[in-house]
Design an enzyme around this catalytic site. Structure first.
Site, PDB file in Angstrom:
ATOM      1  N   LYS A 118      -1.023   5.844   4.533  1.00 50.69           N
ATOM      2  CA  LYS A 118       0.015   6.631   3.861  1.00 50.69           C
ATOM      3  C   LYS A 118      -0.227   8.124   4.061  1.00 50.69           C
ATOM      4  O   LYS A 118       0.710   8.896   4.245  1.00 50.69           O
ATOM      5  CB  LYS A 118       0.068   6.298   2.363  1.00 50.69           C
ATOM      6  CG  LYS A 118       0.690   4.936   2.101  1.00 50.69           C
ATOM      7  CD  LYS A 118       0.926   4.709   0.625  1.00 50.69           C
ATOM      8  CE  LYS A 118       1.506   3.328   0.377  1.00 50.69           C
ATOM      9  NZ  LYS A 118       1.627   3.025  -1.057  1.00 50.69           N
TER      10      LYS A 118
ATOM     11  N   LYS B  91       3.630  -5.200   9.428  1.00 49.60           N
ATOM     12  CA  LYS B  91       4.221  -5.837   8.243  1.00 49.60           C
ATOM     13  C   LYS B  91       5.617  -5.267   7.960  1.00 49.60           C
ATOM     14  O   LYS B  91       5.887  -4.101   8.271  1.00 49.60           O
ATOM     15  CB  LYS B  91       3.291  -5.708   7.029  1.00 49.60           C
ATOM     16  CG  LYS B  91       3.306  -4.380   6.379  1.00 49.60           C
ATOM     17  CD  LYS B  91       2.652  -4.379   5.006  1.00 49.60           C
ATOM     18  CE  LYS B  91       2.840  -2.975   4.459  1.00 49.60           C
ATOM     19  NZ  LYS B  91       2.343  -2.678   3.188  1.00 49.60           N
TER      20      LYS B  91
ATOM     21  N   LYS C 109       9.384  -0.973   3.658  1.00 47.64           N
ATOM     22  CA  LYS C 109      10.557  -0.121   3.435  1.00 47.64           C
ATOM     23  C   LYS C 109      10.423   1.209   4.170  1.00 47.64           C
ATOM     24  O   LYS C 109      11.380   1.924   4.332  1.00 47.64           O
ATOM     25  CB  LYS C 109      10.842   0.093   1.949  1.00 47.64           C
ATOM     26  CG  LYS C 109       9.656   0.453   1.115  1.00 47.64           C
ATOM     27  CD  LYS C 109       9.890   0.082  -0.355  1.00 47.64           C
ATOM     28  CE  LYS C 109       8.595  -0.284  -1.011  1.00 47.64           C
ATOM     29  NZ  LYS C 109       8.711  -1.187  -2.117  1.00 47.64           N
TER      30      LYS C 109
HETATM   31  P1  TYM Z   1       4.347  -2.397  -3.488  1.00 44.34           P
HETATM   32  O1  TYM Z   1       5.360  -1.882  -4.423  1.00 44.34           O
HETATM   33  O2  TYM Z   1       4.108  -1.661  -2.216  1.00 44.34           O
HETATM   34  O3  TYM Z   1       4.687  -3.879  -3.077  1.00 44.34           O
HETATM   35  C1  TYM Z   1       4.974  -4.848  -4.061  1.00 44.34           C
HETATM   36  C2  TYM Z   1       4.409  -6.183  -3.653  1.00 44.34           C
HETATM   37  O4  TYM Z   1       4.950  -6.662  -2.434  1.00 44.34           O
HETATM   38  C3  TYM Z   1       3.913  -7.066  -1.563  1.00 44.34           C
HETATM   39  N1  TYM Z   1       4.368  -6.837  -0.180  1.00 44.34           N
HETATM   40  C4  TYM Z   1       4.383  -7.781   0.774  1.00 44.34           C
HETATM   41  N2  TYM Z   1       4.035  -9.077   0.763  1.00 44.34           N
HETATM   42  C5  TYM Z   1       4.186  -9.774   1.925  1.00 44.34           C
HETATM   43  N3  TYM Z   1       4.673  -9.230   3.066  1.00 44.34           N
HETATM   44  C6  TYM Z   1       5.035  -7.931   3.119  1.00 44.34           C
HETATM   45  N4  TYM Z   1       5.521  -7.414   4.241  1.00 44.34           N
HETATM   46  C7  TYM Z   1       4.891  -7.146   1.928  1.00 44.34           C
HETATM   47  N5  TYM Z   1       5.161  -5.852   1.634  1.00 44.34           N
HETATM   48  C8  TYM Z   1       4.826  -5.684   0.341  1.00 44.34           C
HETATM   49  C9  TYM Z   1       2.733  -6.184  -1.941  1.00 44.34           C
HETATM   50  O5  TYM Z   1       1.522  -6.753  -1.520  1.00 44.34           O
HETATM   51  C10 TYM Z   1       2.875  -6.144  -3.440  1.00 44.34           C
HETATM   52  O6  TYM Z   1       2.309  -7.290  -4.024  1.00 44.34           O
HETATM   53  N6  TYM Z   1      -0.069  -1.103  -5.291  1.00 44.34           N
HETATM   54  C11 TYM Z   1       1.025  -2.005  -5.485  1.00 44.34           C
HETATM   55  C12 TYM Z   1       1.648  -1.916  -6.866  1.00 44.34           C
HETATM   56  C13 TYM Z   1       0.713  -2.062  -8.002  1.00 44.34           C
HETATM   57  C14 TYM Z   1       0.089  -3.263  -8.429  1.00 44.34           C
HETATM   58  C15 TYM Z   1      -0.663  -2.904  -9.591  1.00 44.34           C
HETATM   59  C16 TYM Z   1       0.077  -4.554  -7.949  1.00 44.34           C
HETATM   60  C17 TYM Z   1       0.346  -1.099  -8.870  1.00 44.34           C
HETATM   61  N7  TYM Z   1      -0.474  -1.600  -9.822  1.00 44.34           N
HETATM   62  C18 TYM Z   1      -1.426  -3.854 -10.260  1.00 44.34           C
HETATM   63  C19 TYM Z   1      -0.691  -5.495  -8.644  1.00 44.34           C
HETATM   64  C20 TYM Z   1      -1.421  -5.135  -9.775  1.00 44.34           C
HETATM   65  C21 TYM Z   1       2.094  -1.686  -4.478  1.00 44.34           C
HETATM   66  O7  TYM Z   1       2.191  -0.590  -4.013  1.00 44.34           O
HETATM   67  O8  TYM Z   1       2.965  -2.634  -4.257  1.00 44.34           O
END
Ligand code: TYM
Length: 336
Positions: A116, A200, A203
């Site tokens: 990032k 992967k 967005k």
């Molecule tokens: P975020 O918002 O980027 O993504 C949300 C969830 O989607 C999953 N994900 C995917 N899974 C499979 N294939 C993909 N291409 C793909 N893209 C995204 C991510 O693994 C995630 O589960 N850091 C986290 C948010 C967060 C969080 C937490 C998660 C903050 N605090 C505590 C769990 C527990 C994040 O940025 O997710």
């Protein structure tokens, strides 16, 4: 995946415009499933979203829309707790305690930070300490399991390391050490871009055709899947190394239709009908979700769910915060 009994589940998603099919198949789908197996907390992590500067009005709208998406996807707010991270101040407070319990070198090794930071116009301190806030989120609920996609694995390992470190330091189970709940790749743990199937689905992909959004109209979904990159030959076979494009579409079809990868492989000879069926299976999953999303637009409905959710979350998080504050030696506040 884990063998320990699932008692408390916590997960979060950033409120950004456009939730992707990767978010849904990798994580949100499992939220829906787990809500009936354990006490679940699903958070809209608006503080995390701020690590990359956002337009304020858009962030507010995206926060509401993320919560609407949770409900539209099938999370029942009567069963699971849905809330906004910034509504529960314990998250920001606990985050500081996690920052002082983690090491600079550990955070420097986080690959998401490196990725990032390489792309961001400005690299905020918050982008660097992001995983400490994530550890705070999880540890505040005595979480046993965290359903996420594969890309969050390293953050979860850090969360576990912090919990173990504090438990060792204080010689007791101050914090519950959470387990990841990450589907294997063939079950959606890492959904790939339709255009560059070795990356992967995300967005932030600059190629619009690579990412399916949950709110894409059916015709857009059909177009994106029709144009999805496939691999040489015509064999529909699960082989992520040599046939990454086809394998990714097979995983998507399998998760959206319930067919196994073997059944899919046997059924198709060539990519034409296969792609058509992938598109229809995705449309069949997303159309009802989109319909429910629209129905939830009545003013006040989501706000009410989030108001209740914050109360429920706070009641659990605050005592855990106090427990950690106390262990670390902060003087309890006395009210006059
Ligand atoms: P975020 O918002 O980027 O993504 C949300 C969830 O989607 C999953 N994900 C995917 N899974 C499979 N294939 C993909 N291409 C793909 N893209 C995204 C991510 O693994 C995630 O589960 N850091 C986290 C948010 C967060 C969080 C937490 C998660 C903050 N605090 C505590 C769990 C527990 C994040 O940025 O997710």
């Amino acid at each position: 995946m884990s063998t320990r009994p699932i008692k408390t589940v916590f997960s979060g998603m950033q409120p950004t415009s456009g939730v992707t099919l990767g978010n849904y198949l990798g994580a949100m789908r499992n939220f829906v499933k787990l809500q009936h197996e354990a006490k679940c907390y699903f958070c809209v992590v608006d503080l995390h979203a701020l690590t990359i500067p956002k337009d304020p009005a858009e962030l507010r709208q995206n926060t509401l829309d993320m919560a609407r998406t949770y409900v539209a996807a099938g999370i029942d707010p009567k069963v699971a707790t849905i809330f906004v991270q910034s509504h529960v101040p314990a998250h920001a407070e606990m985050s500081w305690l996690m920052e002082v319990s983690s090491y600079y070198g550990e955070l420097q090794r986080m690959t998401q930070f490196k990725d990032k930071a390489a792309k961001a116009e400005v690299v905020t301190t918050g982008l660097f300490t992001y995983p400490a806030l994530m550890a705070a989120d999880i540890l505040l609920y005595d979480t046993t399991h965290v359903p996420v996609g594969d890309d969050q694995k390293q953050h979860l390992e850090l969360t576990r390391d912090i919990a173990v470190r504090l438990n060792n330091r204080f010689g007791r189970e101050l914090l519950v050490v959470p387990e990841p709940y990450i589907p294997p790749r063939e079950a959606g743990g890492r959904i790939m871009s339709l255009q560059e199937p070795t990356q992967k689905m995300s967005k932030s992909d600059t190629n619009e055709l690579g990412t399916i959004y949950l709110m894409d109209p059916p015709d857009v979904i059909r177009k994106k899947i029709k144009r999805a990159v496939t691999d040489p030959g015509r064999e529909v076979r699960y082989d992520p190394e040599n046939k990454p494009g086809v394998s990714n579409l097979m995983v998507i079809l399998s998760l959206c239709s319930g067919m196994s990868l073997e059944e899919i492989s046997e059924r198709y000879d060539g990519y034409g009908q296969f792609k058509k069926d992938v598109a229809e299976a995705v449309v069949a999953v997303l159309e009802p979700l989109q319909k429910r999303f629209k129905e939830l637009s009545e003013p006040g409905v989501i706000e009410e769910i989030l108001a209740r959710g914050a109360e429920e979350a706070e009641a659990v998080a605050t005592p855990v915060l106090r427990r950690v504050q106390d262990a670390l030696g902060l003087l309890p506040r006395r009210r006059p």
